[in-house]
Design an enzyme around this catalytic site. Sequence first.
Site: not given
Length: 287
Positions: A81, A184, A212
Amino acid sequence: MLITMKSILKLAEARKIAAGAFNITSLEGIQAVLGAAEEAGQPVILQFAPVHETIIPLKVIGPIMVMMAENAAVPVAVHLDHGDDFKVLKQALDMGFTSVMYDGSALPFEENAAGTKIAVELAGVYGASVEGEIGAMGREEFLSVGEGEGNEAAESCYTDPDQAETFAAATGIDALACSFGTVHGLYLKKPNLDLERISRIREKVDLPIVMHGGSGISDEDFRQCIKRGVRKINYYTYLAKAGGMYVKEKATKAEDIVFYHDVTMWGVEAMKKDVLHTIKVFSGVEQ
């Protein structure tokens, strides 16, 4: 069984569901994710982000991820990732990772496309899949719009559908990470998802869309994103939180000494429960 991300996402597209992609920072995390995937009977993606090198190095956890994926009873892809260093991408591929992400989203468009194309050529030598990214999903980009504004972002932070079309055609990627309102980490308030943007991108790009910043999204919002073409959802923060908070609760209630092996067992138990629910939502088992 170890397979490519591309194969898992083809299955997800055929079934109109999303594959869960869970970041790994420990052996316990692998046990929790694979245990949940096997119980649910669903394919899954194990992934490692270089940002977690301070927790456990790729050279330590990577081979373990591959070995446990090979022995799993369900299809598993092992994915790097947010790779932005070709040396790290090659390191992961040499270990047996079946997928990598090249993250050049902070670069100018042309540099991002050129770097992603190199990653595609590199991964092709190994028969591995590649995820690219266009748009901004880091908390710093969203919060820089205005302190205290939560998760709102300027238009420039979101993925432009026309640019996405050009990017996909120029690079040959297998999946596209897009920005449509997620970030995130822990959410400061309810995220403002631009669901219509997902549909517009899918009209332009015939590729699985990757979300994400999947932790903290409501189950219904997950379903709406999947309905519009999201086929891979990255998830870590709330998984780690579930394990940590349960360990804290159990340790606080303990009347005697706490052994480390108790802590790891509690962590696996709580993380598996969280992952199992998440996989069921992504696969449409829980409505």
